[in-house]
Design an enzyme around this catalytic site. Structure first.
Site, PDB file in Angstrom:
ATOM      1  N   TYR A   3      -1.675  -0.699  10.468  1.00  0.00           N
ATOM      2  CA  TYR A   3      -1.716  -0.964   9.026  1.00  0.00           C
ATOM      3  C   TYR A   3      -0.518  -0.326   8.342  1.00  0.00           C
ATOM      4  CZ  TYR A   3      -3.424  -1.201   4.231  1.00  0.00           C
ATOM      5  OH  TYR A   3      -3.548  -1.447   2.873  1.00  0.00           O
ATOM      6  N   SER A  26       0.844  -1.189   0.000  1.00  0.00           N
ATOM      7  CA  SER A  26       0.000   0.000   0.000  1.00  0.00           C
ATOM      8  C   SER A  26       0.881   1.241   0.000  1.00  0.00           C
ATOM      9  CB  SER A  26      -0.896   0.011   1.251  1.00  0.00           C
ATOM     10  OG  SER A  26      -1.534   1.265   1.413  1.00  0.00           O
TER      11      SER A  26
END
Length: 267
Positions: A160, A147
């Site tokens: 995350y 990501s």
């Protein structure tokens, strides 16, 4: 006689993973559709792979397991080998988050942090470790689905962001460690129009974030699952001179917002 190639894609019941296995099957790859909880969706994805892959001779294998569990990771690889005797591509797509907000630190307890890192980072490590000798034997490749959060420090939650940063670093490490036999790369999407975001922040919240993202991004668009799958397929099939790459797939948002437009939340 041409021997079909074999791909194991974790978290491939839905979203990016489902788009990836479906595209691979259409190209004649034998594919492992893996899921942790989304059995109904994974079975639908398996049916789609069979449909598009029938003419190309593609076969499917549906497997369940928790990639945070090393025993489960080894079992996924072994089941693939038991079925087809080889492994040519590993796509580490399984992932999770907590939509707590990067600054809402009190909402993140140790168990949540450890679980997210366990799936997103430790899971990828365990899958690569289990698959490495077989990928070396086939001259295969690894693609990690990371990501922009891991590169920019902006995302749905601190654990995350940390997990994707670790995944990016491991991509570089394994690109060196497994060379020259195995190529290891990562794709780093920004906002993707899948249920991942709408389930996490609600339909209305997702519409607002998407509108802001598309207004600000240099390419004026968020990615779809098929966009990410297309990049993954290129890294698998076409990028013969590419390893250790962290490919940003965010409509150019990592460059900054277009002039005069505020940057929305990303990752």
């Amino acid at each position: 006689m041409h021997t079909p190639r074999v791909a194991l894609v974790t978290g491939s019941g839905t979203g990016v993973g489902a788009a990836t296995v479906t595209a691979l099957a259409a190209r004649g790859w034998h594919v492992v559709i893996h899921y942790a909880r989304s059995e109904t969706e994974a079975r639908a994805t398996e049916a789609a792979c069979r449909s598009v892959g029938e003419a190309a001779g593609a076969q499917t294998l549906l497997l369940q397991g928790d990639v945070a569990d090393d025993t489960a990771c080894r079992a996924l690889v072994q089941a693939t080998l038991d079925r087809w005797g080889q492994l040519d591509a590993l796509v580490n797509n399984a992932g999770m988050t907590s939509f707590a907000g990067a600054a809402n630190w009190d909402a993140i307890d140790a168990q949540t942090f450890q679980r997210i890192v366990g799936v997103n980072a430790m899971g990828a490590f365990q899958m690569i470790r289990a698959a490495a000798p077989h990928l070396q034997a086939s001259g295969g490749c690894v693609v990690n689905v990371s990501s922009t959060a891991g590169a920019l420090g902006i995302g749905s939650s601190v654990p995350y962001i940390a997990s994707k940063g670790a995944l990016n670093a491991m991509t570089l490490y394994f690109a060196r460690a497994l060379a020259p036999a195995v190529r290891v790369n990562a794709v780093c999407p920004g906002l993707i129009t899948t249920r991942w975001f709408s389930d996490g922040i609600g339909e209305e919240g997702f519409r607002k974030v998407k509108a802001g993202y598309e207004a600000a991004a240099p390419l004026a668009r968020a990615s779809e699952a098929e966009d990410v799958a297309e990049a993954i397929l290129w890294l698998i099939e076409g990028a013969r001179s590419t390893t250790g790459e962290l490919l940003m797939l965010d409509g150019g948002m990592h460059l900054g917002a277009r002039s005069g437009v505020p940057v929305p939340g990303r990752g």
